[in-house]
Design an enzyme around this catalytic site. Sequence first.
Site, PDB file in Angstrom:
ATOM      1  N   ASP A 175      -1.978  -6.106   9.992  1.00 29.93           N
ATOM      2  CA  ASP A 175      -2.881  -6.861   9.130  1.00 29.93           C
ATOM      3  C   ASP A 175      -2.779  -6.334   7.697  1.00 29.93           C
ATOM      4  O   ASP A 175      -3.220  -5.216   7.399  1.00 29.93           O
ATOM      5  CB  ASP A 175      -4.326  -6.731   9.644  1.00 29.93           C
ATOM      6  CG  ASP A 175      -5.293  -7.601   8.852  1.00 29.93           C
ATOM      7  OD1 ASP A 175      -4.866  -8.171   7.820  1.00 29.93           O
ATOM      8  OD2 ASP A 175      -6.454  -7.722   9.265  1.00 29.93           O
ATOM      9  N   HIS A 226      -3.489  -1.627  27.294  1.00 22.97           N
ATOM     10  CA  HIS A 226      -4.432  -0.642  26.765  1.00 22.97           C
ATOM     11  C   HIS A 226      -4.824   0.338  27.846  1.00 22.97           C
ATOM     12  O   HIS A 226      -4.870   0.000  29.010  1.00 22.97           O
ATOM     13  CB  HIS A 226      -5.673  -1.336  26.214  1.00 22.97           C
ATOM     14  CG  HIS A 226      -5.436  -1.907  24.848  1.00 22.97           C
ATOM     15  ND1 HIS A 226      -6.105  -2.990  24.351  1.00 22.97           N
ATOM     16  CD2 HIS A 226      -4.567  -1.520  23.872  1.00 22.97           C
ATOM     17  CE1 HIS A 226      -5.674  -3.275  23.134  1.00 22.97           C
ATOM     18  NE2 HIS A 226      -4.731  -2.388  22.815  1.00 22.97           N
ATOM     19  N   GLU A 270       1.098   0.040  18.608  1.00 19.63           N
ATOM     20  CA  GLU A 270       1.604  -1.330  18.772  1.00 19.63           C
ATOM     21  C   GLU A 270       2.982  -1.321  19.432  1.00 19.63           C
ATOM     22  O   GLU A 270       3.296  -2.187  20.257  1.00 19.63           O
ATOM     23  CB  GLU A 270       1.655  -2.040  17.427  1.00 19.63           C
ATOM     24  CG  GLU A 270       0.294  -2.199  16.775  1.00 19.63           C
ATOM     25  CD  GLU A 270      -0.746  -2.857  17.680  1.00 19.63           C
ATOM     26  OE1 GLU A 270      -1.942  -2.545  17.540  1.00 19.63           O
ATOM     27  OE2 GLU A 270      -0.365  -3.665  18.560  1.00 19.63           O
ATOM     28  N   HIS A 313       2.821  -7.113  14.574  1.00 23.36           N
ATOM     29  CA  HIS A 313       2.277  -7.627  13.312  1.00 23.36           C
ATOM     30  C   HIS A 313       1.161  -6.684  12.838  1.00 23.36           C
ATOM     31  O   HIS A 313       0.309  -6.291  13.630  1.00 23.36           O
ATOM     32  CB  HIS A 313       1.688  -9.024  13.495  1.00 23.36           C
ATOM     33  CG  HIS A 313       2.670 -10.018  14.034  1.00 23.36           C
ATOM     34  ND1 HIS A 313       2.288 -11.213  14.573  1.00 23.36           N
ATOM     35  CD2 HIS A 313       4.033  -9.994  14.103  1.00 23.36           C
ATOM     36  CE1 HIS A 313       3.359 -11.891  14.958  1.00 23.36           C
ATOM     37  NE2 HIS A 313       4.442 -11.147  14.700  1.00 23.36           N
ATOM     38  N   HIS A 367       2.839  -1.480  23.019  1.00 18.87           N
ATOM     39  CA  HIS A 367       2.754  -2.862  23.544  1.00 18.87           C
ATOM     40  C   HIS A 367       4.128  -3.510  23.521  1.00 18.87           C
ATOM     41  O   HIS A 367       4.505  -4.188  24.477  1.00 18.87           O
ATOM     42  CB  HIS A 367       1.802  -3.686  22.669  1.00 18.87           C
ATOM     43  CG  HIS A 367       0.370  -3.305  22.763  1.00 18.87           C
ATOM     44  ND1 HIS A 367      -0.253  -3.018  23.965  1.00 18.87           N
ATOM     45  CD2 HIS A 367      -0.578  -3.127  21.806  1.00 18.87           C
ATOM     46  CE1 HIS A 367      -1.521  -2.708  23.742  1.00 18.87           C
ATOM     47  NE2 HIS A 367      -1.751  -2.767  22.444  1.00 18.87           N
ATOM     48  N   ASP A 424     -30.985  28.461   7.117  1.00 18.76           N
ATOM     49  CA  ASP A 424     -29.817  27.931   7.817  1.00 18.76           C
ATOM     50  C   ASP A 424     -29.789  26.415   7.773  1.00 18.76           C
ATOM     51  O   ASP A 424     -28.751  25.788   7.651  1.00 18.76           O
ATOM     52  CB  ASP A 424     -29.838  28.363   9.303  1.00 18.76           C
ATOM     53  CG  ASP A 424     -29.728  29.861   9.441  1.00 18.76           C
ATOM     54  OD1 ASP A 424     -29.088  30.463   8.541  1.00 18.76           O
ATOM     55  OD2 ASP A 424     -30.269  30.418  10.413  1.00 18.76           O
ATOM     56  N   ASP A 466       0.826  -1.215   0.000  1.00 18.92           N
ATOM     57  CA  ASP A 466       0.000   0.000   0.000  1.00 18.92           C
ATOM     58  C   ASP A 466       0.853   1.255   0.000  1.00 18.92           C
ATOM     59  O   ASP A 466       0.380   2.333  -0.328  1.00 18.92           O
ATOM     60  CB  ASP A 466      -0.880   0.024   1.269  1.00 18.92           C
ATOM     61  CG  ASP A 466      -1.711  -1.243   1.374  1.00 18.92           C
ATOM     62  OD1 ASP A 466      -1.857  -1.908   0.321  1.00 18.92           O
ATOM     63  OD2 ASP A 466      -2.178  -1.589   2.465  1.00 18.92           O
ATOM     64  N   ASP A 500      -8.254 -10.709  10.681  1.00 14.26           N
ATOM     65  CA  ASP A 500      -9.658 -10.960  10.329  1.00 14.26           C
ATOM     66  C   ASP A 500     -10.113 -10.213   9.079  1.00 14.26           C
ATOM     67  O   ASP A 500     -11.281  -9.840   8.960  1.00 14.26           O
ATOM     68  CB  ASP A 500     -10.534 -10.504  11.502  1.00 14.26           C
ATOM     69  CG  ASP A 500     -10.214  -9.058  11.891  1.00 14.26           C
ATOM     70  OD1 ASP A 500     -10.850  -8.534  12.817  1.00 14.26           O
ATOM     71  OD2 ASP A 500      -9.333  -8.448  11.248  1.00 14.26           O
TER      72      ASP A 500
END
Lengths: 81, 402
Positions: free
Chosen positions: B97, B129, B120, B95, B123, B363, B23, B74
Amino acid sequence: FPVVPEKEKEDIQFAKKYLENFYDFKEKNSPFKSKHLNHMADKIREMQSFFGLEVTGELNRKTLDMMKQPRCGIPDVRSYS
Amino acid sequence: TFPQSPRWKKEDVTYRILNYTPDMLQADVEEAIAKAFQLWSSVTPLRFIRLYSGQADIMISFAAGFHGDFYSFDGPGGTLAHAYPPGNGIGGDAHFDEDENWTKFTTYNGYNLFLVAAHELGHSLGLGHSNVFGALMYPIYMARDTRDYKLPQDDIDGIQALYGPPRESSALPTKAFPPQEPTEKTPAEAPTEMSPREEPTETTPSKTPPRPEDCDPHLTFDAITTLRGEILFFKGSYVWRKSPYFSGIEHDTVSLLWPSLAAGFDAAYEIDKKDQVIFFKDNQYWAVSGYTIELGFPKPIQNLGFPTSVRKIDAALHYQNTNKTYFFVGNKYWIFNENTQSMEKGYPRKIAADFRGLGHRVDAALQKNGHFYFFSGSNQYEVDIKKKKLIRVMKSNSWFNC
């Protein structure tokens, strides 16, 4: 927002998966259906509390919409292993 | 943090980028990740050194579906990425997605790699979180402008609880370990040209005016629309929601409902057959369905057939009986045919010519139960569109049971 009506069952399935992934919800084969529903309601409450939603234990629209937001795959509760 | 608060027991932490997403340009992927590391190195003693081969502490990769760690991705949306707390082997690895659309800048149809990587890597360094809305470690992706992104205080507190504040002398990551491809300039080097580290300062939000009282007789609105049976009234960043199921009015903000849309809409209308609400701001418009912003937006309003002289619109309403949308600009109005996706011939026409009693600027506009409601200042005009007759004039906030 109000729900578009015919998606209820699908939503519950989705919520179960979400709670399994991020809130350590484990489907228990408990013979007592009400106990199982209580367990899920507890997990919904935990998730609602984390996100500052109104803590009802019910899979209402706001809760479901929050679950459908794109997010990180790490659980929100400490039981991560 | 994670159970037992794992953290790296050293200050030089290595990372390696194993593969890339198609991408983005490779250089943009590298820059996004280096910038993400810089966020954390600027507030801790940690230094991040990029490796080009072998085992690094933090191995970064893009993968789709099942990718070998039992936490399968997913597909588009849902889970965007995950990372492991500090430790050997997979510990620290991040990782992403590959089924997501990764972008360099914040857009409405992709995910900003810098933002997700910064989360990430939190983490990877040992943070769990946070439930503080707006924190970087908040688990839900929130599109935001990252040009001068500053690490929120909650995240600074979290990471400094694990590693302490930066040392004066080593505030900047400066070194890269061998082995190193001689021809490539590593991003770890790049920051050495940075200006000395600024102290993170709290950004003070620009002052938003307080929300007017529901029953303020002078209350006016920017835009009004229906949405799945509710009526939403917009003014600046504030939203008043009137539901057919609950008494009373719910108060929200635009950023709470649609965090990535700028407040201050000009117009809005709902096409209930498509479960879509269309928002207009300046010369752009967005389509949303619930909380989700449809792909491919914003679009220029010229796409709808407005002449270039029209820079913004005042109000809009959709009449589902005819599947036509009325747009109001100044003292004129257009009718857009949703079936043919084009403006009707013979428009614009003068508002006053067809809507007697309405000679001034609109308006906001609303269609409900076959009646049109035009809001102009603190007045509201109810029109029976079939008879083309002005039924009555009310206060703009008459819907709030004042």
